[in-house]
Design a protein around this motif. Structure first.
Motif, PDB file in Angstrom:
ATOM      1  N   ALA A  74       0.826  -1.215   0.000  1.00  0.00           N
ATOM      2  CA  ALA A  74       0.000   0.000   0.000  1.00  0.00           C
ATOM      3  C   ALA A  74       0.858   1.262   0.000  1.00  0.00           C
ATOM      4  N   GLN A  75       2.019   1.186   0.637  1.00  0.00           N
ATOM      5  CA  GLN A  75       2.922   2.338   0.719  1.00  0.00           C
ATOM      6  C   GLN A  75       3.838   2.449  -0.495  1.00  0.00           C
ATOM      7  N   GLY A  76       3.718   1.508  -1.438  1.00  0.00           N
ATOM      8  CA  GLY A  76       4.541   1.547  -2.636  1.00  0.00           C
ATOM      9  C   GLY A  76       5.988   1.139  -2.410  1.00  0.00           C
ATOM     10  N   LYS A  77       6.262   0.492  -1.267  1.00  0.00           N
ATOM     11  CA  LYS A  77       7.639   0.104  -0.974  1.00  0.00           C
ATOM     12  C   LYS A  77       8.005  -1.250  -1.571  1.00  0.00           C
ATOM     13  N   VAL A  78       6.993  -2.078  -1.814  1.00  0.00           N
ATOM     14  CA  VAL A  78       7.192  -3.332  -2.558  1.00  0.00           C
ATOM     15  C   VAL A  78       5.990  -3.517  -3.469  1.00  0.00           C
ATOM     16  N   GLN A  79       6.146  -4.379  -4.458  1.00  0.00           N
ATOM     17  CA  GLN A  79       5.048  -4.739  -5.339  1.00  0.00           C
ATOM     18  C   GLN A  79       4.961  -6.252  -5.437  1.00  0.00           C
ATOM     19  N   LEU A  80       3.758  -6.757  -5.643  1.00  0.00           N
ATOM     20  CA  LEU A  80       3.561  -8.206  -5.730  1.00  0.00           C
ATOM     21  C   LEU A  80       4.410  -8.822  -6.834  1.00  0.00           C
ATOM     22  N   GLU A  81       4.629  -8.063  -7.915  1.00  0.00           N
ATOM     23  CA  GLU A  81       5.357  -8.589  -9.069  1.00  0.00           C
ATOM     24  C   GLU A  81       6.868  -8.403  -8.946  1.00  0.00           C
ATOM     25  N   ASP A  82       7.328  -7.854  -7.833  1.00  0.00           N
ATOM     26  CA  ASP A  82       8.773  -7.702  -7.648  1.00  0.00           C
ATOM     27  C   ASP A  82       9.448  -9.067  -7.590  1.00  0.00           C
ATOM     28  N   PRO A  83      10.560  -9.241  -8.301  1.00  0.00           N
ATOM     29  CA  PRO A  83      11.312 -10.488  -8.153  1.00  0.00           C
ATOM     30  C   PRO A  83      11.941 -10.578  -6.769  1.00  0.00           C
ATOM     31  N   VAL A  84      11.941 -11.756  -6.201  1.00  0.00           N
ATOM     32  CA  VAL A  84      12.553 -11.969  -4.896  1.00  0.00           C
ATOM     33  C   VAL A  84      14.013 -11.535  -4.921  1.00  0.00           C
ATOM     34  N   GLN A  85      14.657 -11.772  -6.050  1.00  0.00           N
ATOM     35  CA  GLN A  85      16.072 -11.469  -6.211  1.00  0.00           C
ATOM     36  C   GLN A  85      16.381  -9.983  -5.993  1.00  0.00           C
ATOM     37  N   LYS A  86      15.407  -9.113  -6.212  1.00  0.00           N
ATOM     38  CA  LYS A  86      15.590  -7.675  -6.009  1.00  0.00           C
ATOM     39  C   LYS A  86      15.972  -7.376  -4.571  1.00  0.00           C
ATOM     40  N   TYR A  87      15.425  -8.122  -3.642  1.00  0.00           N
ATOM     41  CA  TYR A  87      15.658  -7.902  -2.222  1.00  0.00           C
ATOM     42  C   TYR A  87      16.648  -8.903  -1.627  1.00  0.00           C
ATOM     43  N   LEU A  88      16.678 -10.094  -2.194  1.00  0.00           N
ATOM     44  CA  LEU A  88      17.540 -11.171  -1.690  1.00  0.00           C
ATOM     45  C   LEU A  88      18.417 -11.659  -2.831  1.00  0.00           C
ATOM     46  N   PRO A  89      19.475 -10.923  -3.163  1.00  0.00           N
ATOM     47  CA  PRO A  89      20.293 -11.266  -4.332  1.00  0.00           C
ATOM     48  C   PRO A  89      20.972 -12.629  -4.240  1.00  0.00           C
ATOM     49  N   ALA A  90      21.098 -13.178  -3.022  1.00  0.00           N
ATOM     50  CA  ALA A  90      21.691 -14.513  -2.899  1.00  0.00           C
ATOM     51  C   ALA A  90      20.797 -15.591  -3.488  1.00  0.00           C
ATOM     52  N   PHE A  91      19.512 -15.277  -3.635  1.00  0.00           N
ATOM     53  CA  PHE A  91      18.583 -16.213  -4.274  1.00  0.00           C
ATOM     54  C   PHE A  91      18.740 -16.087  -5.783  1.00  0.00           C
ATOM     55  N   GLN A  92      18.913 -17.188  -6.464  1.00  0.00           N
ATOM     56  CA  GLN A  92      19.395 -17.141  -7.842  1.00  0.00           C
ATOM     57  C   GLN A  92      18.357 -17.285  -8.938  1.00  0.00           C
ATOM     58  N   ASP A  93      17.101 -17.501  -8.609  1.00  0.00           N
ATOM     59  CA  ASP A  93      16.109 -17.705  -9.668  1.00  0.00           C
ATOM     60  C   ASP A  93      15.295 -16.421  -9.877  1.00  0.00           C
ATOM     61  N   GLU A  94      15.479 -15.814 -11.038  1.00  0.00           N
ATOM     62  CA  GLU A  94      14.851 -14.520 -11.305  1.00  0.00           C
ATOM     63  C   GLU A  94      13.360 -14.617 -11.611  1.00  0.00           C
ATOM     64  N   ARG A  95      12.823 -15.827 -11.771  1.00  0.00           N
ATOM     65  CA  ARG A  95      11.405 -15.982 -12.108  1.00  0.00           C
ATOM     66  C   ARG A  95      10.489 -15.760 -10.914  1.00  0.00           C
ATOM     67  N   VAL A  96      10.963 -16.051  -9.724  1.00  0.00           N
ATOM     68  CA  VAL A  96      10.099 -16.056  -8.542  1.00  0.00           C
ATOM     69  C   VAL A  96       9.825 -14.632  -8.067  1.00  0.00           C
ATOM     70  N   GLN A  97       8.542 -14.314  -7.940  1.00  0.00           N
ATOM     71  CA  GLN A  97       8.120 -12.998  -7.490  1.00  0.00           C
ATOM     72  C   GLN A  97       7.448 -13.103  -6.123  1.00  0.00           C
ATOM     73  N   LEU A  98       7.212 -11.957  -5.497  1.00  0.00           N
ATOM     74  CA  LEU A  98       6.672 -11.968  -4.136  1.00  0.00           C
ATOM     75  C   LEU A  98       5.334 -12.688  -4.061  1.00  0.00           C
ATOM     76  N   TRP A  99       4.489 -12.551  -5.067  1.00  0.00           N
ATOM     77  CA  TRP A  99       3.180 -13.205  -5.007  1.00  0.00           C
ATOM     78  C   TRP A  99       3.299 -14.720  -5.042  1.00  0.00           C
ATOM     79  N   HIS A 100       4.368 -15.230  -5.657  1.00  0.00           N
ATOM     80  CA  HIS A 100       4.596 -16.680  -5.619  1.00  0.00           C
ATOM     81  C   HIS A 100       4.822 -17.148  -4.181  1.00  0.00           C
ATOM     82  N   LEU A 101       5.566 -16.347  -3.421  1.00  0.00           N
ATOM     83  CA  LEU A 101       5.810 -16.707  -2.024  1.00  0.00           C
ATOM     84  C   LEU A 101       4.518 -16.667  -1.221  1.00  0.00           C
TER      85      LEU A 101
END
Length: 335
Positions: A74-101
């Motif tokens: 709601a505050q625009g600090k994250v989006q559902l479609e953001d890749p997890v890798q944007k925040y956790l670069p140690a995670f290596q799969d660029e397909r996974v987004q926050l809504w998947h989690l």
């Protein structure tokens, strides 16, 4: 009011499936609560009393972690479609987004050798190296891993431990006075034993125990009154409490958010009323806790037990939980 549901809840204790039960039934502004049975059976038998704190296990996900994620959206600090890798670069799969989690459709899975012997840092590193399997997007496989990731996303955005953020952004504003990650063991319903010691006021989940304040999948303790207040707030029945999430956003949760109709919302599972198939929100916790919320009819069911005490293996409870939820939905009032 919900006569057969209440009987099934009483049967949990009568049939010795759980030591005791604390439950609440919400019907608009009316709330019916009951507490009965035993707080613990070993090493001694103690009566259960109102106000006891329970290890909520995975209810931590929906009370705490998802609520914070929804605020950040709601505050625009994250989006559902953001890749997890944007925040956790140690995670290596660029397909996974926050809504998947949030929908448990990330496909992240794998075995971590000696998991419960690892340090918090080593466990986090191992979890971030887990691969994405062929189930990605096509299957809903419930795991804690996605919500551990979400907790770490929260930490990256907020600059504090996820449990501190939950405390400041959810527990305190909603005035959940008995909800805490650091309870007084004397007021806690015990779960099981570990290394010969009764787990009382100590989180049961092994990953949560290792990760401590950096765990967003479990670790919260709360009373029945706390969960009643949280549920009433979620249903829009508490205008005296702050609107941490907009009513329109909550309304959108009563829908399937997966790509292959897997009956999973963001954070919550979906159940469907037998009369007209309108959706309800559902979530459970391993220790014997669960919540059902019906926005359309303004109804709710909250059940707290310590079903893993004194013996952890208790599959009968899972069958009974299914029956209780089905009976609750069968007894929903007509529109």
């Amino acid at each position: 009011m919900y006569t057969k549901t209440r009987q099934l809840l009483a049967d949990l204790v009568t049939d010795q499936i759980v030591p005791g039960v604390s439950y609440a039934l919400i019907d608009h502004s009316r709330v019916l609560t009951d507490v009965f049975g035993w707080r613990e059976l070993v090493p001694k038998r103690l009566q259960l009393h109102a106000g006891s704190q329970y290890d909520l296990a995975s209810l931590t996900k929906i009370v705490g972690t998802t609520t914070v994620i929804f605020q950040l959206i709601a505050q625009g600090k994250v989006q559902l479609e953001d890749p997890v890798q944007k925040y956790l670069p140690a995670f290596q799969d660029e397909r996974v987004q926050l809504w998947h989690l949030l929908t448990h459709t990330s496909g992240i899975a794998g075995y971590i050798p000696n998991r419960d012997r690892l340090s918090a840092a080593d466990l986090k590193a191992a979890l971030l190296k887990l691969p994405v399997t062929a189930t990605f997007e096509h299957e809903m496989i419930y795991t804690d891993v996605g919500f551990l990731y979400l907790g770490w996303v929260i930490e990256q955005v907020c600059g504090k431990s996820v449990q501190q953020v939950i405390t400041e952004r959810v527990l305190q504003p909603l005035k959940l006075a008995g909800a805490t990650f650091t309870p007084d063991p004397a007021n806690c319903v015990p779960t099981n034993r570990k290394d010969g010691q009764l787990l009382q006021g100590v989180v049961h989940d092994p990953k949560a125990h290792t990760l401590g304040r950096h765990c967003g999948s479990a670790g919260l303790f709360a009373t029945l009154a706390d969960l009643v207040q949280f549920s009433q707030w979620y249903l829009g029945q508490r205008p005296d409490l702050p609107e941490l999430i907009s009513r329109s956003f909550i309304a959108q949760l009563y829908a399937d958010h997966t790509r292959h109709h897997l009956q999973r919302s963001l954070g919550w599972a979906l159940r469907f009323a037998p009369t007209d198939q309108h959706p309800l929100l559902f979530h459970s916790g391993y220790t014997g806790t669960f919540i059902v919320l019906d926005q359309q009819l303004q109804q709710g069911l909250i059940v707290l037990t310590n079903r893993i005490h004194p013996v952890e293996e208790n599959p009968v409870f899972l069958d009974r939980r299914h029956l209780i939820v089905d009976q609750f939905m069968a007894e929903l009032p007509s529109n």
